[in-house]
Design a protein around this motif. Structure first.
Motif, PDB file in Angstrom:
ATOM      1  N   GLN A 180     -22.310 -19.369 -26.159  1.00  0.00           N
ATOM      2  CA  GLN A 180     -22.818 -20.578 -26.794  1.00  0.00           C
ATOM      3  C   GLN A 180     -24.136 -21.006 -26.173  1.00  0.00           C
ATOM      4  O   GLN A 180     -24.463 -20.635 -25.039  1.00  0.00           O
ATOM      5  N   LYS A 181     -24.855 -21.817 -26.939  1.00  0.00           N
ATOM      6  CA  LYS A 181     -26.081 -22.454 -26.456  1.00  0.00           C
ATOM      7  C   LYS A 181     -25.935 -23.957 -26.646  1.00  0.00           C
ATOM      8  O   LYS A 181     -25.325 -24.415 -27.610  1.00  0.00           O
ATOM      9  N   ALA A 182     -26.469 -24.728 -25.706  1.00  0.00           N
ATOM     10  CA  ALA A 182     -26.339 -26.185 -25.780  1.00  0.00           C
ATOM     11  C   ALA A 182     -27.457 -26.824 -24.981  1.00  0.00           C
ATOM     12  O   ALA A 182     -28.120 -26.169 -24.164  1.00  0.00           O
ATOM     13  N   SER A 183     -27.646 -28.116 -25.185  1.00  0.00           N
ATOM     14  CA  SER A 183     -28.727 -28.822 -24.502  1.00  0.00           C
ATOM     15  C   SER A 183     -28.240 -29.957 -23.610  1.00  0.00           C
ATOM     16  O   SER A 183     -29.045 -30.554 -22.883  1.00  0.00           O
ATOM     17  N   ARG A 184     -26.944 -30.290 -23.640  1.00  0.00           N
ATOM     18  CA  ARG A 184     -26.460 -31.459 -22.885  1.00  0.00           C
ATOM     19  C   ARG A 184     -25.611 -31.046 -21.693  1.00  0.00           C
ATOM     20  O   ARG A 184     -25.964 -31.291 -20.543  1.00  0.00           O
ATOM     21  N   HIS A 185     -24.488 -30.416 -21.943  1.00  0.00           N
ATOM     22  CA  HIS A 185     -23.616 -29.978 -20.861  1.00  0.00           C
ATOM     23  C   HIS A 185     -22.749 -28.826 -21.349  1.00  0.00           C
ATOM     24  O   HIS A 185     -22.626 -28.579 -22.558  1.00  0.00           O
TER      25      HIS A 185
ATOM     26  N   ARG B 173     -10.942 -11.114 -20.375  1.00  0.00           N
ATOM     27  CA  ARG B 173      -9.873 -12.086 -20.125  1.00  0.00           C
ATOM     28  C   ARG B 173      -9.825 -13.085 -21.276  1.00  0.00           C
ATOM     29  O   ARG B 173     -10.263 -12.776 -22.386  1.00  0.00           O
ATOM     30  N   GLU B 174      -9.301 -14.257 -21.021  1.00  0.00           N
ATOM     31  CA  GLU B 174      -9.122 -15.261 -22.070  1.00  0.00           C
ATOM     32  C   GLU B 174     -10.186 -16.362 -22.009  1.00  0.00           C
ATOM     33  O   GLU B 174     -10.009 -17.443 -22.538  1.00  0.00           O
ATOM     34  N   GLY B 175     -11.300 -16.073 -21.362  1.00  0.00           N
ATOM     35  CA  GLY B 175     -12.306 -17.093 -21.116  1.00  0.00           C
ATOM     36  C   GLY B 175     -13.076 -17.512 -22.356  1.00  0.00           C
ATOM     37  O   GLY B 175     -13.206 -16.757 -23.329  1.00  0.00           O
ATOM     38  N   VAL B 176     -13.598 -18.734 -22.320  1.00  0.00           N
ATOM     39  CA  VAL B 176     -14.367 -19.303 -23.420  1.00  0.00           C
ATOM     40  C   VAL B 176     -15.490 -20.175 -22.870  1.00  0.00           C
ATOM     41  O   VAL B 176     -15.493 -20.554 -21.702  1.00  0.00           O
ATOM     42  N   VAL B 177     -16.427 -20.518 -23.750  1.00  0.00           N
ATOM     43  CA  VAL B 177     -17.495 -21.465 -23.462  1.00  0.00           C
ATOM     44  C   VAL B 177     -17.330 -22.656 -24.393  1.00  0.00           C
ATOM     45  O   VAL B 177     -17.126 -22.481 -25.594  1.00  0.00           O
ATOM     46  N   VAL B 178     -17.415 -23.860 -23.843  1.00  0.00           N
ATOM     47  CA  VAL B 178     -17.412 -25.079 -24.653  1.00  0.00           C
ATOM     48  C   VAL B 178     -18.609 -25.905 -24.227  1.00  0.00           C
ATOM     49  O   VAL B 178     -18.987 -25.916 -23.054  1.00  0.00           O
ATOM     50  N   ALA B 179     -19.228 -26.594 -25.182  1.00  0.00           N
ATOM     51  CA  ALA B 179     -20.496 -27.258 -24.863  1.00  0.00           C
ATOM     52  C   ALA B 179     -20.869 -28.272 -25.929  1.00  0.00           C
ATOM     53  O   ALA B 179     -20.356 -28.261 -27.041  1.00  0.00           O
ATOM     54  N   ASP B 180     -21.798 -29.150 -25.566  1.00  0.00           N
ATOM     55  CA  ASP B 180     -22.446 -30.072 -26.504  1.00  0.00           C
ATOM     56  C   ASP B 180     -23.959 -29.884 -26.388  1.00  0.00           C
ATOM     57  O   ASP B 180     -24.479 -29.668 -25.297  1.00  0.00           O
TER      58      ASP B 180
ATOM     59  N   THR C 103     -35.099 -28.310 -21.887  1.00  0.00           N
ATOM     60  CA  THR C 103     -34.163 -27.424 -21.209  1.00  0.00           C
ATOM     61  C   THR C 103     -32.927 -27.210 -22.076  1.00  0.00           C
ATOM     62  O   THR C 103     -32.410 -28.148 -22.674  1.00  0.00           O
ATOM     63  N   TRP C 104     -32.468 -25.966 -22.161  1.00  0.00           N
ATOM     64  CA  TRP C 104     -31.220 -25.686 -22.850  1.00  0.00           C
ATOM     65  C   TRP C 104     -30.440 -24.628 -22.068  1.00  0.00           C
ATOM     66  O   TRP C 104     -30.990 -23.945 -21.204  1.00  0.00           O
ATOM     67  N   TYR C 105     -29.151 -24.541 -22.376  1.00  0.00           N
ATOM     68  CA  TYR C 105     -28.243 -23.711 -21.594  1.00  0.00           C
ATOM     69  C   TYR C 105     -27.607 -22.633 -22.457  1.00  0.00           C
ATOM     70  O   TYR C 105     -27.256 -22.861 -23.618  1.00  0.00           O
ATOM     71  N   GLU C 106     -27.480 -21.470 -21.863  1.00  0.00           N
ATOM     72  CA  GLU C 106     -26.803 -20.344 -22.494  1.00  0.00           C
ATOM     73  C   GLU C 106     -25.572 -20.001 -21.655  1.00  0.00           C
ATOM     74  O   GLU C 106     -25.696 -19.686 -20.476  1.00  0.00           O
ATOM     75  N   GLY C 107     -24.410 -20.090 -22.250  1.00  0.00           N
ATOM     76  CA  GLY C 107     -23.182 -19.794 -21.531  1.00  0.00           C
ATOM     77  C   GLY C 107     -22.489 -18.580 -22.103  1.00  0.00           C
ATOM     78  O   GLY C 107     -22.576 -18.291 -23.299  1.00  0.00           O
ATOM     79  N   ALA C 108     -21.772 -17.852 -21.243  1.00  0.00           N
ATOM     80  CA  ALA C 108     -21.059 -16.662 -21.694  1.00  0.00           C
ATOM     81  C   ALA C 108     -19.773 -16.510 -20.894  1.00  0.00           C
ATOM     82  O   ALA C 108     -19.690 -16.892 -19.725  1.00  0.00           O
ATOM     83  N   ALA C 109     -18.754 -15.939 -21.559  1.00  0.00           N
ATOM     84  CA  ALA C 109     -17.453 -15.705 -20.950  1.00  0.00           C
ATOM     85  C   ALA C 109     -17.043 -14.254 -21.153  1.00  0.00           C
ATOM     86  O   ALA C 109     -17.317 -13.655 -22.201  1.00  0.00           O
ATOM     87  N   ASP C 110     -16.392 -13.708 -20.168  1.00  0.00           N
ATOM     88  CA  ASP C 110     -15.985 -12.309 -20.170  1.00  0.00           C
ATOM     89  C   ASP C 110     -14.880 -12.071 -21.201  1.00  0.00           C
ATOM     90  O   ASP C 110     -13.832 -12.718 -21.176  1.00  0.00           O
ATOM     91  N   LYS C 111     -15.096 -11.119 -22.086  1.00  0.00           N
ATOM     92  CA  LYS C 111     -14.103 -10.811 -23.115  1.00  0.00           C
ATOM     93  C   LYS C 111     -12.904 -10.042 -22.567  1.00  0.00           C
ATOM     94  O   LYS C 111     -11.930  -9.821 -23.283  1.00  0.00           O
TER      95      LYS C 111
END
Length: 587
Positions: free
Chosen positions: A39-44, A580-587, A570-578
Motif C-alpha cells: 500500500q501507499k499512504a500519506s498519513r500513517h 506469512r499472513e502479514g498485511v499493510v493498513v494505512a490512511d 512525503t508519502w509512505y510505501e508499505g509491504a508485507a511478506d506473502k
C-alpha cells in the motif's frame, strides 16, 4: 564429553521444518476490515504479521496515538493471535526514529531482551550435551528454558518516553479479541496440529486442542479469558502489574511447577528485570547509513558488516540475483557471521569488539578475502582492529525461526521498527496468564566452552542471550529515515534483512518486489536457496564455485516501510511478506 551432535541436528531439523512451512497467505482480511500486502499512504501506516494486529495498530493511530502507542496495541494482539511467534511471555527489540531530534540523536534502541534467572548456571543444559538419546527438544521444553519475560517492561519504558495516549487504552483491541474470540487462521492451525510438544503441557493442551486432542480447525472461534484477565491487570497497573503481584506469581509457579524440566525463575528475577535504552549501531553503505540494534542483538552489527564488506563490489553492475552477485553476497555473509559467532554476546558481560562490524578499513580488508571465482568455504573470525585476537570460541546456538516483525509510521513521521519473539514456535510450551512463555535460555550457547576457551554467549546469571533480531532503519545523507525493515527467521533474519536492503538500494526494486525476491543465504556453512524459485538455476553454478548448496522452504516475514520525499510532500510505501499472513493498513 560425549557428542550429541547427530541427535541434536535431527531434533533441530524437525523444529525448523515446523517453523518454516506454513506460509504463503497473500491477502488476508481481519474481521474488522480488508487489508493488502502493498500500500501507499500519506498519513500513517502499519505493516504487521497478522491482519488483526495491523488493524489494532491503525485503530490507535486514528485515535491520535504515536507509533509507540500503536506498537503496544500490535504486540498485545500478536501475542493472542500469533502465539507461536511472540507475546507477553517473551521479549523484543524496538528501534524508534524521531524526525524532530538533532541529526545524530534521531534513533533510540530499546532493549527488551529476556534475562537469565539468578540461579542459572553455564552448564544447566549439560544433560542434553552429554546424553546421545537427547536432542534440542529436551532443552526447549518446560520451565528450565524460560528467561525473565521482558517485552512488557520494554514497551512500558518506550511509552513513558514516546507515548501520547493513556497506557490502559492501548490494550482495548486485544481485550476485545480475547473476550469475543478470533478465528483460528490457516497458519495457526497448521502449527498447532503438527507441533510435537504442545500436547505434552496441560495448559497448552487445554487451550489449543479439543477434548479429543485434535487441533482447533481453521475458522474456529477461539476465546482466551485468561489472556483478557492478564491484559486488564497490565492495563490498570502498568509494568508493575506484570512483574509484581498475582500475575508474576502465576508465571513463576508455571515455570517452577512445569511438568517437564522445572525452571529456576523466581519472583525476585521478575522484580529485578529492567529494560535498557541503548544507542544504535550504525554503519555506512554507499551513500546511506544502516542503523540497527546493538548487543545483545547481533543483528545490527552483522547486517552492517555484510553491507560494509559489499561496499567493495559493484552489485548494481553485476545484476539482481545474478551468479556473480549471489556468490559475492554469500561470501560476505560467511565473513560477517564468522565474526558474529565468535564475538557477539551481551556487551554488559562481554567486551564485544564492535569495530569489527562497522570499521570501513577492517571491512575492506575482509572484502579482499573474497575470490570472485571460488568460495572460501569456511570463514575464520577476524582480529579486532587495534587489538589482539580475543580468546573466545564459537558456541552452539540454533536460533529457531519463530519470531515476528512489524513497522509503523505515525502522523508526525515518528517510526517504529520492532522485532519480538518467544524463541521457538510456542516458546517453552509453558503457558501462564493465557500466553506462552519463552524458551530464550536456549538462545545462549548450550556449549559453554570449546577447546579450553570460553564461549562469549555462554549462560550467566542476569545475562541476556544473543539474538539475531534485526529491526533496522536506513538513513539518507541528511540522516532522514528512508526505510524501516525487519523480519523473523532465527539466525537467517540477518541475511533476509541485508538482502532486502540490497534489493532496494542497489537494484532499485520497490519494497514489495524486494520482499518477494527469492532468498539465498549462508550462516557460514551450507548455502540455502529458496525452493521452487528462479534460484534453482544457480544450484550447479554455485557448486562449481565450491559452495555446498541445498534448496529448502524458507519462511521470512519481512514487514517494512519506505519513506518517499518529493516536491509534493512525503508519502509512505508499505509491504508485507506473502510467505506469512502479514498485511499493510494505512490512511
Amino acid at each position: 564429553m560425549k557428542s550429541c551432535f547427530l541427535p541434536f541436528l535431527r531434533c533441530l531439523s524437525l523444529v525448523v521444518g515446523l517453523c518454516v512451512v506454513a506460509g504463503g497467505y497473500a491477502l488476508v482480511s481481519a474481521d474488522s476490515g480488508q487489508a493488502e500486502n502493498h500500500q501507499k499512504a500519506s498519513r500513517h501506516m502499519v505493516t504487521a504479521a497478522n491482519p488483526h494486529a495491523a488493524q489494532a495498530g491503525l485503530e490507535i493511530l486514528r485515535a491520535g496515538g504515536s507509533a509507540v502507542d500503536a506498537a503496544i496495541a500490535v504486540e498485545a494482539v500478536l501475542g493472542l493471535v500469533e502465539p507461536q511467534s511472540s507475546g507477553l511471555g517473551g521479549g523484543a527489540f524496538l528501534m524508534h526514529y524521531d524526525p524532530t531530534a538533532p541529526k545524530g540523536e534521531r534513533i533510540d534502541a530499546y532493549d527488551g531482551r529476556e534475562m537469565a534467572p539468578a540461579a542459572a548456571t553455564a552448564d544447566m543444559f549439560q544433560d542434553v550435551l552429554n546424553d546421545n538419546s537427547k536432542g534440542f527438544y529436551d532443552a526447549v521444553l518446560g520451565g528450565r528454558s524460560v528467561g525473565t519475560p521482558s517485552v512488557v517492561a520494554m514497551l512500558y519504558l518506550a511509552h513513558q518516553k514516546r507515548g501520547k495516549l493513556p497506557w490502559g487504552d492501548l490494550f482495548a483491541p486485544a481485550l476485545r479479541l480475547a473476550e469475543g474470540g478470533f478465528k483460528v487462521s490457516p497458519r495457526l492451525h497448521y502449527l498447532i496440529d503438527r507441533d510435537p510438544l504442545l500436547r505434552k503441557m496441560k495448559a497448552s493442551r487445554a487451550y489449543f486442542y479439543n477434548a479429543d486432542g485434535k487441533a482447533w480447525p481453521v475458522g474456529h472461534l477461539l476465546k482466551n479469558p485468561a489472556y483478557a484477565k492478564s491484559l486488564k491487570i497490565i492495563a490498570r497497573a502498568g509494568a508493575a502489574g506484570f512483574y509484581h503481584g498475582p500475575l508474576a506469581q502465576e508465571i513463576v509457579a508455571a515455570v517452577q511447577g512445569s511438568e517437564v524440566n522445572p525452571g529456576k525463575l523466581t519472583l525476585e528475577d521478575m522484580a529485578a528485570y529492567k529494560p535498557k535504552l541503548r544507542r544504535p549501531i550504525c554503519g555506512p553503505y554507499r551513500v546511506w547509513t544502516i542503523c540497527g540494534m546493538p548487543p545483545p542483538s547481533s543483528g545490527g552489527g552483522t547486517v552492517a558488516s555484510i553491507l560494509g564488506i559489499l561496499q567493495s563490489f559493484d552489485l548494481k553492475a553485476m545484476g539482481a540475483n545474478s551468479l556473480a552477485a549471489v556468490h559475492v553476497i554469500l561470501e560476505a555473509e560467511r565473513l560477517a557471521y564468522a565474526d558474529r559467532d565468535m564475538y557477539m554476546a551481551d556487551s554488559d558481560y562481554v567486551n564485544v569488539p564492535m569495530a569489527l562490524f562497522t570499521d570501513p578499513f577492517y571491512l575492506s580488508d575482509r572484502a579482499r578475502q573474497i575470490d570472485l571465482q571460488r568460495s572460501m568455504g569456511h570463514a575464520e573470525a577476524g582480529t579486532p582492529p587495534g587489538a589482539s585476537r580475543i580468546a573466545f570460541a564459537a558456541g552452539m546456538t540454533p536460533e529457531l525461526p519463530s519470531t515476528t516483525h512489524f513497522s509503523i509510521v505515525d502522523q508526525w513521521g515518528q517510526m517504529v521498527s520492532m522485532t519480538a519473539t518467544v524463541e521457538s514456535a510456542f516458546g517453552s510450551r509453558v503457558m501462564a496468564g493465557g500466553f506462552m512463555l519463552n524458551n530464550e535460555m536456549t538462545d545462549f550457547s548450550l556449549r559453554w566452552e570449546r577447546d579450553g576457551l570460553p564461549v562469549a554467549n555462554r549462560i550467566a546469571p542476569g545475562k541476556r542471550p544473543r539474538s539475531s533480531m534485526s529491526p533496522t532503519f536506513v538513513l539518507d545523507e541528511d540522516r532522514n529515515v528512508v526505510m524501516a525493515i525487519g523480519s523473523p527467521g532465527g539466525g537467517s533474519i540477518i541475511a533476509y534483512v541485508a538482502q532486502t536492503i540490497i534489493n532496494v538500494l542497489d537494484w532499485d526494486m520497490d519494497l514489495q518486489q524486494a520482499i518477494d525476491q527469492p532468498h539465498f543465504l549462508t550462516r557460514g556453512g551450507v548455502v540455502s536457496l529458496e525452493r521452487d524459485t528462479g534460484l534453482s538455476a544457480l544450484e550447479e553454478p554455485l557448486r562449481d564455485k565450491g559452495h555446498q548448496v541445498r534448496s529448502r522452504t524458507v519462511n521470512s516475514g519481512l514487514h517494512g516501510i519506505i519513506v518517499h520525499r518529493g516536491a509534493d510532500g512525503t508519502w509512505y510505501e508499505g509491504a508485507a511478506d506473502k510467505r506469512r499472513e502479514g498485511v499493510v493498513v494505512a490512511d
